[in-house]
Design a protein around this motif. Structure first.
Motif, PDB file in Angstrom:
ATOM      1  N   ARG A  61       0.838  -1.205   0.000  1.00 33.56           N
ATOM      2  CA  ARG A  61       0.000   0.000   0.000  1.00 33.56           C
ATOM      3  C   ARG A  61       0.872   1.254   0.000  1.00 33.56           C
ATOM      4  NH1 ARG A  61      -5.224  -1.637   1.008  1.00 33.56           N
ATOM      5  NH2 ARG A  61      -5.498  -3.531   2.258  1.00 33.56           N
ATOM      6  N   GLU A  62       1.923   1.216   0.799  1.00 31.45           N
ATOM      7  CA  GLU A  62       2.813   2.374   0.844  1.00 31.45           C
ATOM      8  C   GLU A  62       3.523   2.549  -0.500  1.00 31.45           C
ATOM      9  OE1 GLU A  62       6.518   4.198   3.524  1.00 31.45           O
ATOM     10  OE2 GLU A  62       5.653   2.226   4.011  1.00 31.45           O
ATOM     11  N   ALA A  63       3.942   1.469  -1.117  1.00 40.89           N
ATOM     12  CA  ALA A  63       4.607   1.551  -2.419  1.00 40.89           C
ATOM     13  C   ALA A  63       3.684   2.171  -3.456  1.00 40.89           C
ATOM     14  CB  ALA A  63       5.053   0.161  -2.861  1.00 40.89           C
ATOM     15  N   ILE A  64       2.441   1.767  -3.458  1.00 39.18           N
ATOM     16  CA  ILE A  64       1.473   2.308  -4.423  1.00 39.18           C
ATOM     17  C   ILE A  64       1.217   3.787  -4.163  1.00 39.18           C
ATOM     18  CG2 ILE A  64      -0.951   2.186  -5.136  1.00 39.18           C
ATOM     19  CD1 ILE A  64      -0.724  -0.878  -4.625  1.00 39.18           C
ATOM     20  N   GLU A  65       1.125   4.139  -2.896  1.00 44.04           N
ATOM     21  CA  GLU A  65       0.885   5.541  -2.549  1.00 44.04           C
ATOM     22  C   GLU A  65       2.046   6.422  -3.003  1.00 44.04           C
ATOM     23  OE1 GLU A  65       0.030   8.242   1.456  1.00 44.04           O
ATOM     24  OE2 GLU A  65      -0.009   6.054   1.556  1.00 44.04           O
ATOM     25  N   LEU A  66       3.264   5.906  -2.960  1.00 41.63           N
ATOM     26  CA  LEU A  66       4.447   6.686  -3.345  1.00 41.63           C
ATOM     27  C   LEU A  66       4.727   6.637  -4.845  1.00 41.63           C
ATOM     28  CD1 LEU A  66       6.863   5.673  -0.433  1.00 41.63           C
ATOM     29  CD2 LEU A  66       5.576   7.806  -0.676  1.00 41.63           C
ATOM     30  N   THR A  67       4.014   5.777  -5.572  1.00 41.49           N
ATOM     31  CA  THR A  67       4.253   5.651  -7.013  1.00 41.49           C
ATOM     32  C   THR A  67       3.419   6.682  -7.771  1.00 41.49           C
ATOM     33  OG1 THR A  67       4.646   3.280  -6.752  1.00 41.49           O
ATOM     34  CG2 THR A  67       4.227   4.091  -8.981  1.00 41.49           C
ATOM     35  N   PRO A  68       4.041   7.494  -8.609  1.00 45.73           N
ATOM     36  CA  PRO A  68       3.276   8.483  -9.395  1.00 45.73           C
ATOM     37  C   PRO A  68       2.258   7.783 -10.297  1.00 45.73           C
ATOM     38  CG  PRO A  68       5.630   8.932  -9.508  1.00 45.73           C
ATOM     39  CD  PRO A  68       5.484   7.590  -8.864  1.00 45.73           C
ATOM     40  N   THR A  69       1.154   8.472 -10.561  1.00 46.97           N
ATOM     41  CA  THR A  69       0.091   7.903 -11.385  1.00 46.97           C
ATOM     42  C   THR A  69       0.567   7.555 -12.767  1.00 46.97           C
ATOM     43  OG1 THR A  69      -1.513   9.224 -10.137  1.00 46.97           O
ATOM     44  CG2 THR A  69      -2.244   8.302 -12.234  1.00 46.97           C
ATOM     45  N   GLU A  70       1.459   8.380 -13.320  1.00 42.49           N
ATOM     46  CA  GLU A  70       1.907   8.160 -14.691  1.00 42.49           C
ATOM     47  C   GLU A  70       2.957   7.049 -14.798  1.00 42.49           C
ATOM     48  OE1 GLU A  70       4.368  11.377 -12.744  1.00 42.49           O
ATOM     49  OE2 GLU A  70       2.229  10.864 -12.944  1.00 42.49           O
ATOM     50  N   ASP A  71       3.451   6.568 -13.670  1.00 49.84           N
ATOM     51  CA  ASP A  71       4.468   5.521 -13.694  1.00 49.84           C
ATOM     52  C   ASP A  71       3.812   4.200 -14.137  1.00 49.84           C
ATOM     53  OD1 ASP A  71       6.416   3.614 -13.219  1.00 49.84           O
ATOM     54  OD2 ASP A  71       7.145   4.595 -11.402  1.00 49.84           O
ATOM     55  N   PRO A  72       4.299   3.580 -15.208  1.00 48.22           N
ATOM     56  CA  PRO A  72       3.691   2.318 -15.673  1.00 48.22           C
ATOM     57  C   PRO A  72       3.733   1.219 -14.623  1.00 48.22           C
ATOM     58  CG  PRO A  72       5.201   3.212 -17.323  1.00 48.22           C
ATOM     59  CD  PRO A  72       5.411   4.021 -16.072  1.00 48.22           C
ATOM     60  N   ALA A  73       4.690   1.300 -13.702  1.00 53.11           N
ATOM     61  CA  ALA A  73       4.813   0.253 -12.674  1.00 53.11           C
ATOM     62  C   ALA A  73       3.644   0.271 -11.698  1.00 53.11           C
ATOM     63  CB  ALA A  73       6.118   0.422 -11.907  1.00 53.11           C
ATOM     64  N   LYS A  74       2.889   1.363 -11.657  1.00 48.52           N
ATOM     65  CA  LYS A  74       1.799   1.461 -10.681  1.00 48.52           C
ATOM     66  C   LYS A  74       0.732   0.405 -10.949  1.00 48.52           C
ATOM     67  CE  LYS A  74      -0.855   4.706  -7.998  1.00 48.52           C
ATOM     68  NZ  LYS A  74      -0.916   6.104  -7.566  1.00 48.52           N
ATOM     69  N   LEU A  75       0.467   0.150 -12.226  1.00 49.16           N
ATOM     70  CA  LEU A  75      -0.533  -0.863 -12.551  1.00 49.16           C
ATOM     71  C   LEU A  75      -0.100  -2.241 -12.051  1.00 49.16           C
ATOM     72  CD1 LEU A  75      -1.514   0.204 -16.181  1.00 49.16           C
ATOM     73  CD2 LEU A  75      -2.667   0.757 -14.042  1.00 49.16           C
ATOM     74  N   ASP A  76       1.177  -2.574 -12.267  1.00 54.83           N
ATOM     75  CA  ASP A  76       1.681  -3.867 -11.788  1.00 54.83           C
ATOM     76  C   ASP A  76       1.605  -3.960 -10.272  1.00 54.83           C
ATOM     77  OD1 ASP A  76       2.243  -4.834 -14.319  1.00 54.83           O
ATOM     78  OD2 ASP A  76       4.237  -3.929 -14.344  1.00 54.83           O
ATOM     79  N   ARG A  77       1.883  -2.860  -9.604  1.00 55.55           N
ATOM     80  CA  ARG A  77       1.845  -2.882  -8.135  1.00 55.55           C
ATOM     81  C   ARG A  77       0.410  -2.994  -7.628  1.00 55.55           C
ATOM     82  NH1 ARG A  77       6.633   1.727  -7.936  1.00 55.55           N
ATOM     83  NH2 ARG A  77       8.284   0.230  -8.472  1.00 55.55           N
ATOM     84  N   LEU A  78      -0.516  -2.362  -8.325  1.00 57.14           N
ATOM     85  CA  LEU A  78      -1.924  -2.532  -7.953  1.00 57.14           C
ATOM     86  C   LEU A  78      -2.355  -3.983  -8.144  1.00 57.14           C
ATOM     87  CD1 LEU A  78      -3.435   0.734  -9.468  1.00 57.14           C
ATOM     88  CD2 LEU A  78      -3.554   0.059  -7.057  1.00 57.14           C
ATOM     89  N   ALA A  79      -1.935  -4.559  -9.257  1.00 58.65           N
ATOM     90  CA  ALA A  79      -2.275  -5.968  -9.488  1.00 58.65           C
ATOM     91  C   ALA A  79      -1.664  -6.862  -8.422  1.00 58.65           C
ATOM     92  CB  ALA A  79      -1.793  -6.395 -10.881  1.00 58.65           C
ATOM     93  N   LEU A  80      -0.430  -6.548  -8.003  1.00 56.53           N
ATOM     94  CA  LEU A  80       0.225  -7.325  -6.958  1.00 56.53           C
ATOM     95  C   LEU A  80      -0.500  -7.175  -5.629  1.00 56.53           C
ATOM     96  CD1 LEU A  80       2.618  -9.133  -6.271  1.00 56.53           C
ATOM     97  CD2 LEU A  80       3.972  -7.079  -5.843  1.00 56.53           C
ATOM     98  N   LEU A  81      -0.968  -5.975  -5.333  1.00 57.16           N
ATOM     99  CA  LEU A  81      -1.741  -5.751  -4.106  1.00 57.16           C
ATOM    100  C   LEU A  81      -3.031  -6.562  -4.150  1.00 57.16           C
ATOM    101  CD1 LEU A  81      -2.378  -4.324  -1.434  1.00 57.16           C
ATOM    102  CD2 LEU A  81      -3.275  -2.402  -2.779  1.00 57.16           C
ATOM    103  N   ALA A  82      -3.722  -6.532  -5.280  1.00 60.44           N
ATOM    104  CA  ALA A  82      -4.961  -7.301  -5.403  1.00 60.44           C
ATOM    105  C   ALA A  82      -4.709  -8.787  -5.209  1.00 60.44           C
ATOM    106  CB  ALA A  82      -5.593  -7.043  -6.766  1.00 60.44           C
TER     107      ALA A  82
END
Length: 1690
Positions: free
Chosen positions: A826-847
């Motif tokens: 959750r903290e990693a996702i919060e610190l990841t900018p919206t435009e960063d492509p890695a955010k989608l992967d991190r959201l999927a990992l959180l799910a």
């Protein structure tokens, strides 16, 4: 409690750190912190092996040794780790002082759950058993612990002493000392102050003991403890442990006696249990203890196999090395015949000769070298010493008593007991209870054994006194089941009294159902039950028990000497035993008994910590200590047991061994699976399996679904390991401590720690060392904390930390790791900018992590959150490369949610996601097989719920594709087992032998190609067993069900209770046992089946959808059991289970409906109570089974099995005088599908005024839902995405519609909207004439009469017309019609003349039976009079029929053999039929059409059909009559003009229709019944699409237009009812084919009445038909020509 090094790697560090703090706080530490270990073995020094001294209460700073890296024993035992230390170490440190202040809180470890190998068993005399002791002792390499109750200087004792001396010599040769510790019970007055006495050398070398001096065995470190708990707490234990690798458990003491004894040689983990018992016994109840040795029983089978191969050669070679003075005779008797048996039995000091020569051909083989076997479930069933005089019931609260009592309580067929004495009241009562409930109990007892002691007060009496009293308490028919025998030696012709000391038996054995054996030290007398310390082993093995029993029979003649039913033994000549008592009666006897008892103990009071509740089954532990008032805060003590060997013991042989004292102190029950107490102080562990040697190494590493989940990024770690060598990794990791000690402001510290963490993780992946992954997480967590939030690497490091925490969770199972990982993500996702492509992967990992957490801990909120994340990802990124993977994950979440809540939307969403994922996945994608298999499983789940054949066919196809695409054996096995399940589900229900064989083959292949320790193999075996059971059902070959049961028994024994497969295995085992019982009628099978199903129910939550099915299965099983038990409690329990299933808020409606029917039927069958509540639930569930979300044809299929339900319910209500209830149920539970369509067409004009938007939404939803419900809705035939979308839309609309209805009902004034009509409303249907509802059911036949303008129902009983008579008449009618060749409408007059005689005989009888049994009593009740005038004055009766009566011509009932008036229904009334009362109510207030438009269909020459020559005349006659009042009022479509399209168009524009054409009834698909037109069929499905507001009359002059479906008698599935549903007020139809020539005659006469005077009046249709048919009858027409014409509606 033994811990492997990787279980809690820093436990000892914490213990010593904590200990130092406690010492500084002036609190005495536990003995485990002291310097002297229990049993060390050293080659460099000879320490003194004394017990650790108890610390003084004022001791300040005892010596604290440096922590030993192998220390693995700690016994801080409190209220359960999760309760005692909820917030990690600080709480443990705070609590330790409290524990240490109360040493009594360290209870004995009574029982240790484990497994082991039974290498050897001996049912022999003492010398041979002592020889085996000798052989084991001299081979010791480290230590020997020998425990015996009584040691007496004798030949036996000398043999043991020689073994000690020889052991010393061998130790000297090896240069390594051996520890020997020995305990016995030789009570002395010194024990008044201390129960444990260390015996000095002077005493053990005395003449009474004669153990060698130390100088005679210099390389043996020997210690001897004398233990007794005064007054009566005898140390009665007899066992030996050698090197903690092998153990002997015996019945004999170390003395010479003419006793037959029993010894078992045990190896494997069970030795750990006996070693625990040794430590407890050695140190006493109030001491802590430690060990520096890790027990390893894993080599037991290896050792055994080697021993078996070497055989006697190994013994001879070894004995050759033994010094001469230590050898003794070395003889072990293996087999022989009579002449040597006596010599053998007389070994030692005995010289008694044999008294008889019996059966010299029988071998005497007292030794059993058991065949090599897998680990067998074993458990110690011990009891502590209890010294207080008197038989205090608290002394029974121990495992030994619990096991014995449970065995007798839960035995299914038989119990065998051999014991020297049988006199304890608890076991006597338990045996009598077992006998009374039908159990065969066999007792082998030694006559006269210890009569002196048993004659004392409170001792229960002598064996002879007891047996007589037992038989006296039994009824004559019960006595045969109590088989009581006096022990008789193999060389004896009859029993010898034991006091003669010539032939005694000291064996202590109990065997239950040839499967569970308990052997060891305990006798069945008062001393062993209430006072002595005992050690016994319970073994769960049919093979071992059978070998034991066979050996008993070989080496004894006891089975030949049974006591009579009066408890007295008589020989073949009828002579009773001489000298049959060894005790003098009266005061002298008591004195003699006291003298004998004093020899075994001394008098003094002693305080003891007594166990309040003992361990009472193989896996359930209840330990509650009685405490002093100041320790009430620690009253609950638990033992947390975890699986260490990867093998679970029998989970439910004795599921409830001991009753809980509800009035006693609080207790805590813990489910456990193996043999070690584990308390991980540094964390709060969940009850998960221990750490395997590798991630795939342990059988149950996947027992929670999430533990097998991985993040599929192992390539990252592999790339590191490929780049950096393992030595380089090790070098870097050596600096870990230095890196951690760097100051936090060091600029390189964070980066170094992050790299170190990665390398630790890499090494963990290589070697699976738990310490590595713990260090990885520690390093990464520290590194993350050192980074600022704005550091660009922090999000990535947080993700890395989360992955390490996930791996740590997989290893340790603690939820805390998972929660910490979620927080990091959750903290990693919060610190990841919206435009960063890695955010989608991190959201999927959180799910995914949230999904894994749900899978492990069932936290539904996390599953919902994960679904929301995945839904946003998939919906917002349709072109992402990972879309298929995301969709598959989302599909899995939806499927899990469906299994949790049972919501169909989730299942549909799951399938939809899988379908889209497959469409977007390339054909050559490496993961395609996984997606295919998952999609197939989802479709299988939906088929199980909805029974839609396309789903299961597609499921099988997808699974077959997945199998073809898979190469890896483990994965292929999983795919095969999924395919097998699908094949079973499809073909098993239909008992399709070929399909079942395919499933069996797939399952067998899966089991064969997968490794035996694969985590999924148990599940595969369960699926195979299920298929085998169904193969047995089809083939009736018992070998298949036997194989299934064998598999399932193994799986239920080996699977932990909280493993998902455990419930599957127990349920399927129950089903298999029931199947075999129904075939073989073995009572044990049905008893076991009930217990298995109860076990499964016990672990199923009340909110789980599977629970109703389990409750239903259990109810069925209990009713089956009642067939043999005849215990009414079984029936009552079944009723209770059925009612629970019905009232559950979860579960499949069809299962709950079945349970409701069973509930009601059982209550009625056994007259237990009123069934009305059950029927109420059943009637309400009918509409849920025929759910609006299903296509119409599927709804008919769903309710078909319940066709007679509502009729039975109505009869039950009538029998209890609830006439209104019966009327309401008959209306609510019949024509359900028609009623649903009418509900969809409900007018909402009043709602439109109040809530216009809601009304419009309701109408729109209803209209679309009706369109989708119709079976002829335009839909692609092949299974495609469009079909899937349509079906899902249909189900979604059904839910929406139900929600709208509920919303409308919540609005003021609309509370009754679409709710079933009350009886008062239904009675308004009798506006145009009496309504008669005739109910025909299996419970009876009745008629309910509603008279016009009446508020009361009238009841007419029809006892002369049971359902059997109705069915018989229906069959007779069908037979007559078939014989007459009546099926379609055509000219058949010439052919039918041949059958005229037969039909004239058959029809009168049928119509006469209907008259006398049904119609006449009803007419008499209504007081109808014979009509003397025209039909204008006849009353109009509306018949609403049920059951077989719906297919009989009730309107034609009468006695036609006579011309007398008043003998026919037509003489009293005009008859009409109605499918429901609602059909009349809806038409009562409709205004008549003044100038109706009429449509005529004439099909004289329909293609493919026989010509109807009279059809043209029929229509011409109608045209002529109509033209007289309006020449433009009628439209005729003739032959080719009468297409389906034109017909439907004109129907919608007409008020009356007349169809002169062919008609057909489709029995396979009722809604396909149709009128045959020029270019096709106008089906019932087409008709019910119509919603005609002003339609008045439909005249169906076609054949079979009112012929219903026999399987749906309560649904009125025919064309005539369809016309009513379409909106027509009345319908004229035919019950079967009419003759072509009769059509014009009847039609002309009907329309002449309807158009009389030029004023059309459709309300006269019934009267017009009545007159027309009467004229046809009078014209001489045969019955089959005029009877079929009927009128329906008003």
């Amino acid at each position: 409690m033994f811990l492997q090094p990787d279980v809690c790697p820093i436990l000892e560090t914490f213990v010593f750190d904590c200990g130092e703090k406690l010492l500084n706080a002036r609190s005495p530490p536990p003995p485990s912190l002291y310097s002297t270990p229990a049993f060390p073995a050293s080659s460099t020094h000879s320490p003194t092996f004394s017990a650790p001294p108890m610390p003084s209460r004022n001791a300040l700073e005892p010596e604290l040794h440096t922590p030993n890296c192998t220390l693995r024993r700690i016994s801080i035992r409190g209220m359960g780790i999760s309760r005692l230390y909820p917030n990690r170490p600080s709480h443990a440190q705070d609590h330790l002082p409290s524990l240490l202040r109360h040493h009594t809180l360290f209870p004995t470890l009574e029982t240790v759950h484990t497994v082991g190998f039974l290498v050897d068993a001996c049912t022999d005399h003492i010398p041979d058993i002592i020889q085996h002791h000798y052989d084991c002792i001299i081979r010791a390499e480290h230590e020997v612990f020998l425990a015996t109750n009584f040691w007496q200087a004798s030949k036996s004792a000398t043999k043991i002493c020689n073994a000690f001396v020889e052991l010393s010599k061998r130790a000297e040769k090896r240069g390594k000392r051996v520890v020997v510790k020995m305990m016995y019970d030789r009570a002395t007055l010194k024990m008044i102050t201390e129960s444990h006495l260390f015996v000095d050398e002077a005493e053990w070398t005395s003449d009474a003991v004669k153990i060698p001096k130390k100088e005679e065995m210099p390389w043996v470190d020997f210690q001897l403890v004398n233990f007794h708990q005064p007054v009566l707490g005898t140390f009665h234990c007899k066992f030996m442990v050698v090197d903690r690798k092998m153990a002997l458990l015996c019945s004999n003491n170390i003395q010479d006696r003419p006793n037959m004894e029993m010894m078992s040689h045990l190896e494997g983990p069970i030795v750990d249990s006996l070693y625990d018992t040794a430590l407890i016994s050695w140190f006493g109840l109030e001491n802590e203890y430690a060990t520096t040795h890790i027990l390893d029983g894993s080599r037991g089978e290896e050792i055994f196999r080697a021993t078996r191969e070497k055989g006697e050669q190994a013994r001879d070679e070894d004995e050759a090395k033994t010094s001469e003075e230590a050898k003794g005779d070395g003889r072990v008797f293996i087999a022989g015949k009579y002449q040597t048996i006596t010599d053998h039995i007389n070994a030692g000091d005995q010289t008694t000769m044999a008294t008889t020569d019996l059966d010299p051909s029988r071998e005497y083989t007292p030794h059993v070298l058991h065949a090599p076997h897998q680990e067998v479930p074993m458990v110690l069933m011990n009891r502590p010493p209890y010294g207080k005089p008197g038989n205090d019931e608290r002394a029974l609260l121990c495992p030994q008593a619990a096991a014995w009592l449970a065995a007798l309580k839960h035995a299914r067929e038989k119990v065998f007991i051999q014991t020297p004495t049988f006199s304890a009241a608890p076991v006597i009562d338990a045996v009598l209870g077992a006998v009374r409930r039908g159990i065969e109990v066999t007792l082998y007892v030694d006559v006269g054994f210890n009569d002196g002691g048993e004659a004392l007060p409170l001792q229960g009496g002598t064996n002879e006194e007891v047996v007589r009293a037992m038989y006296a308490k039994l009824e004559e028919h019960e006595k045969e089941r109590l088989k009581y025998y006096w022990f008789t030696a193999r060389d004896q012709g009859k029993p010898i009294n034991a006091h003669l000391q010539q032939r005694n038996c000291h064996v202590k054995l109990m065997v239950v159902d040839d499967a569970i054996g308990i052997m060891g030290n305990g006798n069945q007398d008062v001393q062993s039950w209430f006072h002595s310390a005992e050690v016994n082993v319970m073994i769960d093995s049919h093979d071992i028990c059978r070998e034991w029993l066979d050996t008993i029979e070989r080496v004894q003649n006891t089975h030949l000497h049974r006591v009579g039913h009066d408890g007295v033994y008589r020989d073949a000549q009828g002579v009773e035993l001489q000298d049959s008592t060894g005790v003098t009666k009266g005061v002298k006897g008591v004195i003699k008994g006291i003298q004998g008892s004093i020899a075994r103990g001394c008098l003094r009071q002693a305080s003891i910590v007594t166990i309040r509740e003992g361990i009472y089954s193989l896996i359930e532990v209840m330990v509650v200590l009685e405490q002093e008032p100041q320790t009430q805060d620690l009253a609950s003590i638990d033992v947390s047991l975890f699986e260490l060997q990867g093998f679970a013991v029998n989970h439910h042989f004795v599921r409830a061994l001991y009753e809980v004292d509800e009035d006693g102190p609080p207790s805590l029950m813990i489910s456990a699976t193996c043999n070690v107490t584990v308390l991980e102080i540094l964390e709060d562990p969940n009850p998960l399996p221990p750490v395997p040697e590798s991630e795939r190494g342990l059988r149950y590493s996947s027992y929670r679904p999430g533990l097998q989940a991985d993040y599929r990024d192992l390539d990252v770690y592999k790339s590191i390991s490929d780049t950096v060598s393992e030595d380089e990794i090790t070098d870097i990791l050596c600096d870990f401590t230095d890196t951690m000690n760097l100051p936090d402001d060091d600029p390189h510290k964070a980066e170094k720690l992050h790299l170190t963490g990665l390398l630790f993780h890499v090494r963990y992946r290589l070697h699976a060392d738990a310490m590595d992954i713990l260090e990885a997480a520690t390093a990464q967590e520290t590194a993350v904390k050192l980074l600022a939030d704005d550091h660009p690497d922090k999000p990535n490091w947080l993700v890395t930390l989360a992955k390490s925490l996930h791996a740590l969770f997989q290893r340790k199972g603690s939820e805390d790791y998972m929660l910490d990982g979620l927080a990091a993500l959750r903290e990693a996702i919060e610190l990841t900018p919206t435009e960063d492509p890695a955010k989608l992967d991190r959201l999927a990992l959180l799910a995914l992590t949230l999904y894994i957490h749900y899978s492990c801990f069932s936290e539904l909120a996390n599953l919902h959150e994960g679904l929301e994340i995945m839904d946003e990802l998939t919906m917002g990124n349709p072109d992402h490369s990972k879309l298929p993977e995301w969709l598959s994950t989302e599909a899995g979440m939806h499927l899990s949610l469906f299994h949790h809540l049972g919501n169909m939307d989730d299942l549909d969403n799951s399938i939809g996601c899988y379908e889209i994922a497959l469409l977007n996945l390339p054909e050559d994608h490496p993961e395609r097989s996984r997606h295919l298999s998952n999609a197939g499983s989802a479709l299988l789940a939906r088929f199980e719920r909805l029974k839609k054949e396309p789903d299961i066919k597609r499921s099988i196809a997808l699974h077959e594709q997945a199998v073809k695409l898979t190469e890896e054996p483990d994965v292929k096995a999983a795919r095969l087992i999924s395919l097998a399940q699908a094949l079973f589900t499809y073909y098993g229900l239909a008992n399709n032998a070929s399909g079942i064989d395919q499933g069996v083959a797939a399952a067998r292949t899966a089991v064969e190609i997968v490794d035996s320790k694969h985590p999924s193999r148990p599940h595969m075996l369960i699926v195979l067993a299920k298929l085998l059971r169904h193969k047995f059902t089809v083939s009736n070959d018992a070998k298949f069900v036997d194989e299934a049961i064998t598999i399932l028994k193994q799986e239920t024994h080996m699977t932990p209770t909280d493993h998902p497969d455990f419930r599957l295995a127990t349920v399927e085992l129950g089903h298999a046992l029931i199947a075999r019982f129904n075939h073989q009628h073995a009572v044990a099978d049905i008893d076991r089946a009930v217990e298995e199903l109860k076990t499964s129910l016990h672990i199923t939550g009340k909110d789980e959808p599977q629970r109703p099915a389990l409750l239903n299965d259990l109810g069925d099983a209990l009713l089956t059991k009642f067939s043999v038990s005849q215990q009414i409690d079984d029936v009552r329990s079944a009723v209770d289970y059925y009612s629970q299933a019905v009232t559950s808020e979860f579960g499949v409606p069809a299962i709950r409906l079945y349970s409701a029917m069973q509930w009601a039927a059982t209550l009625q069958r056994y007259q237990l109570s009123s069934p009305l509540s059950a029927y109420q639930h059943a009637v309400e569930l009918l509409s849920q089974v025929a759910w609006l979300g299903l296509p119409m044809t599927d709804r008919y299929t769903q309710i078909m099995p319940y066709n007679d339900l509502v009729c039975n319910a109505a009869t039950a209500a009538i029998r209890e005088g609830k006439l209104e209830m019966a009327l309401e149920w008959l209306e609510q539970g019949r024509s359900i599908v028609w009623g649903q369509i009418l509900q969809l067409r409900t007018a909402v004009s009043e709602l439109s005024i109040k809530e216009p938007d809601l009304a419009q939404q309701f109408m729109d939803t209803s209209k679309e839902l009706e369109a989708l419900s119709n079976p002829h809705f335009d839909m692609p035939q092949e299974h495609s995405l469009s079909v899937e979308v349509t079906e899902q839309r249909h189900r979604s609309l059904a839910k929406k519609w139900a929600s709208l209805v509920k919303h409308i009902q919540s609005i003021d004034g609309f509370a009754s909207f679409l709710k079933p009509k009350a009886a008062s409303q239904l009675m308004q249907a009798a506006v145009h004439g009496p309504c008669v509802i005739i109910n025909i059911s299996q419970l009876g036949s009745d008629a309910l009469i509603i008279m016009p303008h009446s508020n009361e129902l009238q009841l007419v009983l029809l006892p002369q017309f049971p359902i059997e008579n109705a069915s018989k008449l229906q069959n007779q009618l069908n037979g007559h019609l078939m014989a007459l060749g009546i099926n379609i409408r055509k000219q058949r007059a010439a052919k039918q003349v041949k059958h005229l005689l037969m039909e004239n005989i058959g029809f009168p009888k049928i119509l006469s039976a209907l008259w006398t049994s049904v119609v006449l009593p009803i007419i008499q009740k209504m007081a109808l009079k014979v009509n003397q005038g025209t039909s204008d004055t006849l009353p109009h009766v509306f018949w609403c029929l049920t059951g077989p009566l719906t297919f009989l011509p009730l309107h034609a009932a009468g006695q036609y053999e006579t011309e007398q008036s008043g003998t026919k229904l037509a003489d009293y009334a005009i008859s009409s039929y109605t499918p429901t009362l609602t059909a009349l109510l809806d038409r009562t207030n409709r205004k008549a059409v003044v100038s109706p438009k009429l449509l005529g269909i004439c099909q004289s020459f329909t293609p493919g059909q026989p010509p109807l020559y009279a059809a043209q005349d029929e229509v011409n006659a109608i045209v002529h009559l109509v033209s007289q009042y309006d020449p433009q009022a009628m439209v005729v479509l003739k032959d080719s003009a009468a297409t389906v399209e034109q017909t439907l168009k004109n129907i919608e524009e007409s008020d009356w229709i007349h169809l002169a054409c062919h008609g057909v009834q489709d029995m396979t698909e009722p809604t396909s019944s149709a009128i045959i037109l020029w270019d096709g069929s106008l089906s019932l499905a087409d008709v019910i699409k119509l919603s005609l507001q002003d339609a008045e009359l439909a005249f169906l002059s076609a054949c079979e237009t009112a012929t219903g479906d026999n399987k749906l008698s309560e649904e009125a599935v025919h064309l005539a009812a369809g016309m009513l549903l379409a909106g027509y007020k009345g319908v004229i139809a035919t019950m079967w084919s009419i003759q072509d020539e009769d059509g014009p005659v009847v039609a002309e006469k009907v329309y002449a009445v309807l158009l009389k005077g030029g004023i059309p009046n459709a309300m006269k249709a019934a009267q017009a038909l009545h007159d027309a048919v009467l004229e046809l009858q009078k014209s001489g027409a045969s019955f089959e020509r005029w009877v079929p014409f009927i009128h329906m509606g008003v």
